[in-house]
Each structure stands twice: as structure tokens, then as C-alpha cells.
Design an enzyme around this catalytic site. Sequence first.
Site, PDB file in Angstrom:
ATOM      1  N   TYR A   1      -9.821  -1.592  -1.794  1.00 29.23           N
ATOM      2  CA  TYR A   1     -10.824  -0.805  -2.884  1.00 29.23           C
ATOM      3  C   TYR A   1     -12.039  -1.513  -2.654  1.00 29.23           C
ATOM      4  CZ  TYR A   1     -12.752   0.992  -7.242  1.00 29.23           C
ATOM      5  OH  TYR A   1     -13.538   1.529  -8.196  1.00 29.23           O
TER       6      TYR A   1
ATOM      7  N   ASP B   1      -6.364  -7.212   7.144  1.00 31.48           N
ATOM      8  CA  ASP B   1      -5.673  -6.406   6.001  1.00 31.48           C
ATOM      9  C   ASP B   1      -4.198  -6.216   6.519  1.00 31.48           C
ATOM     10  OD1 ASP B   1      -7.024  -4.458   3.641  1.00 31.48           O
ATOM     11  OD2 ASP B   1      -4.742  -4.614   4.214  1.00 31.48           O
TER      12      ASP B   1
ATOM     13  N   ALA C   1      -7.751 -10.417  -0.245  1.00 31.39           N
ATOM     14  CA  ALA C   1      -6.335 -10.162  -0.209  1.00 31.39           C
ATOM     15  C   ALA C   1      -5.541 -10.649  -1.230  1.00 31.39           C
ATOM     16  CB  ALA C   1      -5.846 -10.610   1.113  1.00 31.39           C
TER      17      ALA C   1
ATOM     18  N   TYR D   1      -0.164 -12.643 -12.560  1.00 33.42           N
ATOM     19  CA  TYR D   1      -1.240 -12.186 -12.112  1.00 33.42           C
ATOM     20  C   TYR D   1      -2.251 -13.086 -12.290  1.00 33.42           C
ATOM     21  CZ  TYR D   1      -5.361  -9.681 -11.357  1.00 33.42           C
ATOM     22  OH  TYR D   1      -6.930  -9.400 -10.951  1.00 33.42           O
TER      23      TYR D   1
ATOM     24  N   SER E   1     -11.398 -13.060 -11.798  1.00 35.00           N
ATOM     25  CA  SER E   1     -11.298 -11.689 -12.773  1.00 35.00           C
ATOM     26  C   SER E   1     -11.774 -12.435 -14.290  1.00 35.00           C
ATOM     27  CB  SER E   1      -9.820 -11.440 -12.650  1.00 35.00           C
ATOM     28  OG  SER E   1      -9.632 -10.511 -13.852  1.00 35.00           O
TER      29      SER E   1
ATOM     30  N   PHE F   1     -15.436  -7.853 -13.870  1.00 36.11           N
ATOM     31  CA  PHE F   1     -14.780  -7.224 -15.098  1.00 36.11           C
ATOM     32  C   PHE F   1     -14.143  -5.961 -14.704  1.00 36.11           C
ATOM     33  CE2 PHE F   1     -16.045  -9.396 -19.084  1.00 36.11           C
ATOM     34  CZ  PHE F   1     -16.491 -10.448 -18.104  1.00 36.11           C
TER      35      PHE F   1
ATOM     36  N   LYS G   1      -5.190 -16.065 -10.723  1.00 32.63           N
ATOM     37  CA  LYS G   1      -6.788 -16.237 -10.615  1.00 32.63           C
ATOM     38  C   LYS G   1      -7.200 -17.485 -11.193  1.00 32.63           C
ATOM     39  CE  LYS G   1      -7.244 -12.417  -8.369  1.00 32.63           C
ATOM     40  NZ  LYS G   1      -7.751 -12.571  -6.905  1.00 32.63           N
TER      41      LYS G   1
ATOM     42  N   GLY H   1       0.116  -6.636 -24.422  1.00 32.95           N
ATOM     43  CA  GLY H   1      -1.047  -7.507 -23.813  1.00 32.95           C
ATOM     44  C   GLY H   1      -2.389  -7.165 -23.640  1.00 32.95           C
ATOM     45  N   ASP H   2      -2.875  -6.129 -24.106  1.00 33.60           N
ATOM     46  CA  ASP H   2      -4.143  -5.616 -23.906  1.00 33.60           C
ATOM     47  C   ASP H   2      -5.150  -6.563 -24.769  1.00 33.60           C
ATOM     48  OD1 ASP H   2      -4.887  -3.445 -22.241  1.00 33.60           O
ATOM     49  OD2 ASP H   2      -4.297  -1.936 -23.602  1.00 33.60           O
TER      50      ASP H   2
HETATM   51  C1  UD1 Z   1      -6.117  -4.656 -16.199  1.00 34.53           C
HETATM   52  C2  UD1 Z   1      -5.361  -6.013 -16.440  1.00 34.53           C
HETATM   53  C3  UD1 Z   1      -6.496  -7.153 -15.648  1.00 34.53           C
HETATM   54  C4  UD1 Z   1      -6.790  -6.721 -14.457  1.00 34.53           C
HETATM   55  C5  UD1 Z   1      -7.071  -5.538 -13.953  1.00 34.53           C
HETATM   56  C6  UD1 Z   1      -6.941  -5.332 -12.612  1.00 34.53           C
HETATM   57  C7  UD1 Z   1      -4.223  -6.303 -18.506  1.00 34.53           C
HETATM   58  C8  UD1 Z   1      -4.300  -6.574 -19.842  1.00 34.53           C
HETATM   59  N1  UD1 Z   1      -5.472  -6.489 -17.905  1.00 34.53           N
HETATM   60  O1  UD1 Z   1      -7.273  -4.788 -16.820  1.00 34.53           O
HETATM   61  O2  UD1 Z   1      -6.108  -8.746 -16.290  1.00 34.53           O
HETATM   62  O3  UD1 Z   1      -7.509  -7.723 -13.767  1.00 34.53           O
HETATM   63  O4  UD1 Z   1      -6.277  -4.477 -14.684  1.00 34.53           O
HETATM   64  O5  UD1 Z   1      -6.733  -3.980 -12.284  1.00 34.53           O
HETATM   65  O6  UD1 Z   1      -3.444  -5.499 -18.050  1.00 34.53           O
HETATM   66  N2  UD1 Z   1      -6.025   2.416 -21.034  1.00 34.53           N
HETATM   67  C9  UD1 Z   1      -5.422   3.612 -21.563  1.00 34.53           C
HETATM   68  N3  UD1 Z   1      -4.845   4.496 -20.755  1.00 34.53           N
HETATM   69  C10 UD1 Z   1      -4.132   4.317 -19.422  1.00 34.53           C
HETATM   70  C11 UD1 Z   1      -4.740   3.145 -18.899  1.00 34.53           C
HETATM   71  C12 UD1 Z   1      -5.469   2.218 -19.393  1.00 34.53           C
HETATM   72  O7  UD1 Z   1      -5.882   3.973 -22.516  1.00 34.53           O
HETATM   73  O8  UD1 Z   1      -3.493   5.056 -19.099  1.00 34.53           O
HETATM   74  C13 UD1 Z   1      -6.938   1.555 -21.581  1.00 34.53           C
HETATM   75  C14 UD1 Z   1      -6.310   0.050 -21.848  1.00 34.53           C
HETATM   76  O9  UD1 Z   1      -5.653   0.104 -22.798  1.00 34.53           O
HETATM   77  C15 UD1 Z   1      -7.564  -0.592 -21.649  1.00 34.53           C
HETATM   78  C16 UD1 Z   1      -8.675   0.321 -20.710  1.00 34.53           C
HETATM   79  O10 UD1 Z   1      -8.004   1.363 -20.740  1.00 34.53           O
HETATM   80  O11 UD1 Z   1      -8.325  -0.608 -22.943  1.00 34.53           O
HETATM   81  C17 UD1 Z   1      -8.768  -0.428 -19.380  1.00 34.53           C
HETATM   82  O12 UD1 Z   1      -7.511  -0.608 -18.966  1.00 34.53           O
HETATM   83  P1  UD1 Z   1      -7.138  -1.066 -17.217  1.00 34.53           P
HETATM   84  O13 UD1 Z   1      -7.818   0.007 -16.669  1.00 34.53           O
HETATM   85  O14 UD1 Z   1      -5.735  -1.066 -16.957  1.00 34.53           O
HETATM   86  O15 UD1 Z   1      -7.836  -2.434 -17.105  1.00 34.53           O
HETATM   87  P2  UD1 Z   1      -7.550  -3.525 -17.799  1.00 34.53           P
HETATM   88  O16 UD1 Z   1      -6.571  -3.654 -18.953  1.00 34.53           O
HETATM   89  O17 UD1 Z   1      -8.787  -4.024 -18.491  1.00 34.53           O
END
Ligand code: UD1
Length: 339
Positions: free
Chosen positions: A14, A34, A84, A152, A127, A181, A156, A299-300
Site C-alpha cells: 500500500y 516484495d 516490508a 507489532y 509508527s 500516523f 517498531k 487496546g485502543d
Molecule cells: C492500528 C494500530 C496501530 C497500527 C495501525 C496499522 C491499534 C490500537 N493500533 O491503528 O498500532 O500502527 O493500526 O494499521 O490497534 N474503528 C472503528 N471500527 C472499525 C475499525 C476501527 O470504530 O471497524 C476505530 C478504532 O477504534 C480507532 C479508529 O477507528 O478509533 C482507527 O482505527 P484503525 O484504522 O484500526 O487504526 P489505529 O487503531 O489507529
Amino acid sequence: MEMKKILITGGAGYIGSHTAVELWNAGLEPIILDDFSNSQEEVLDRLEEITGKRFACYRGDCNQRAVLDQIAKDHQLEGVIHFAAFKAVGESTQQPLAYYKNNLGSLLVLLEFMREKGIFNLVFSSSCTVYGQPDVLPVTEATPRKDAESPYGNTKKIGEDILLDYVKSKPGIRVVALRYFNPVGAHPSAKIGELPMGTPQNLVPFITQTAAGIRQKLTLFGNDYDTPDGSCVRDYIHVVDLADAHVKALSFLFEKPLDFYDVFNVGTGRGNTVLEVIHAFEQVNGLKLAYEIGPRRAGDVVKTWADTQKINAVLGWYPKYSLEDCMRDSWRWQQTLAN
Ligand code: UD1
């Protein structure tokens, strides 16, 4: 003048594929490595459609020296961008050894390879996960890193530590680690984008798959957090802007003395809630998204966004795309997949 050749590990993925395009636009020639474990060879055709150039591509694993040696035999490399890696947080808790082996083993092999072949410039994918839930926002590069929440995330953090220790030993290398981010969006041509395998774990691919009817509805993970509307806050960065940051980081490294290490946040400097993302998607694409409020995801991080002053000032990098652009491009890309 011959173009400088840059090895992109994970270059069919990506972020790697978008970076290949931006490198080419900047007068640098990408050489792709890749293993296609999370990408498709068709990406090479798409890159050719966008740039008019068929990029050299090697199938292989960065943990294998043989393929790296073959690449060095065929091309004089001026730098490496190391994408990678495995990146699924949940999976990493189930298969920690696979994550440590793949993400850190490959880094060690690559560093040895670079030293032996006299390749001096490296950009490493890190990250914002290294900050965990920051105590103060926005997050600067000086913000202390926290214990990783997952194997994971730990790969990093340890990856950064390995690079810093290595540079301190004065091996003759220059390194920039970029702390991404939340990369979203797709190339405006809609020829390349994210190809999630199976059910997407990340927000934006889940949104676009729901809009396309592949998923019944999106579950919003928690709306009772201490944020403006109760949903989590992230810094969503367009993948083309992120790709451009790699080009700027490389040009910056070319000018630096050897044994140099630095780290930059790559974000927009703006935090958006999950609900804001959903509404931006609906508004810019004229769609209604089926979603429901669900429980919090374990974990969020509640809220995080970048302080971008360092990358603005030192690399001269600024994002060009808005959240609306991200949502428009993600949806255009999804539609090419659904057809
Ligand atoms: C996640 C990882 C991060 C990693 C990144 C790589 C966690 C806590 N963090 O980031 O370490 O570098 O992925 O891809 O797992 N959400 C929903 N519904 C969904 C999916 C997501 O509400 O179906 C919300 C999540 O709660 C979050 C936001 O969307 O608040 C972003 O989520 P996501 O895209 O998974 O990214 P991160 O959690 O920030």
C-alpha cells in the site's frame, strides 16, 4: 545524468507502491523487492500505467540475503526505503515470533547488506504506535515513547532502537525513521490503493467495503470516550502525502554527513474523531453509511495526533490533501475493486 536507484522493500504494498510513484516523479528510480504475501503483482502494471515506466521488481523475502545480493549485482543502489513488514496488531499477539523474525530479522539482514555493499541511506517505516496514549497532545518527536501494547508495536520500537544503536557505532550510514500516523486514501488515479486481505481491521477500508455492500455495517468501537463526540481521535494522513514524505526524507539524507539518525512524525497535525471520518465520507461521496455503535476495542488509544512542526521546518514537507480528499480517493479506489 543517470537516475539514482532506490530499493523499496515492500514496494508493491500500500504505502510502498505510492512511494514508488512519488520517487519516480521526483527523478529517482524505484527498484522493488516484495514477497507478495500482502500485495499483488498486478500492482506493477498499475505503476506502469501511472508512470509510463516498468519498474524492476524482485520477488523475495528481505530475510534472504540471496535476493538482496542479486539486486545489488544488477543495480547500483543509492538508498533503501524499508517498508516490508507484518502490520496486523491482533495477529502479532497470536504470532509474536513471526513478527519479531520478519520485522526485525529483515532489518538486521538489510543493515548488514547495506554495509557490505556501501549503501548509505535508509528510510525506516515506524509508527505513532511507539507513543502509545501520549500524556500531552499533539505528540512531538521528543514525546517519550511508551511500552508497546503489542508485539507489532514493539517491533517498531525495537527497530528504532536498533537503528539508533547502530548509527552510534559509526558504521557509515544515514537513517531517518518516519513515524506514520494513520495512512488512508489512495492514488487520485484510482489505479493503486490499499488491498486488505480478508476482513479489514482498519477503519477506512471497513468503511469503503461497507459502502460497497461487501460488509453489512460498520461497528464504531466506543462512543463514550473523553473526546468531542465520544469516539476516538486519530490523525489521518493521505497516502500520497505520506509517500512524498519519504522522497523528502531521502533528499534530506543525501545532504547529511555519515552516521546520522533522525526521526519525524508524519501526520497532518489535525485530529479527527471516528464519527467525523464517517460524516466526511458520507458528505463527500453523497452516501449514507450503515453503522452501529459497539463496545470499545481492547487496546485502543483514545486520542493521538501529530505535532508536525519538525517535519515542516526540517524537511519542508506539508500535507496537500484534506480528510475529504482522503475519503473521496478511498471510495474511488474501492469502486474499482468492486467492479
Ligand atoms: C492500528 C494500530 C496501530 C497500527 C495501525 C496499522 C491499534 C490500537 N493500533 O491503528 O498500532 O500502527 O493500526 O494499521 O490497534 N474503528 C472503528 N471500527 C472499525 C475499525 C476501527 O470504530 O471497524 C476505530 C478504532 O477504534 C480507532 C479508529 O477507528 O478509533 C482507527 O482505527 P484503525 O484504522 O484500526 O487504526 P489505529 O487503531 O489507529
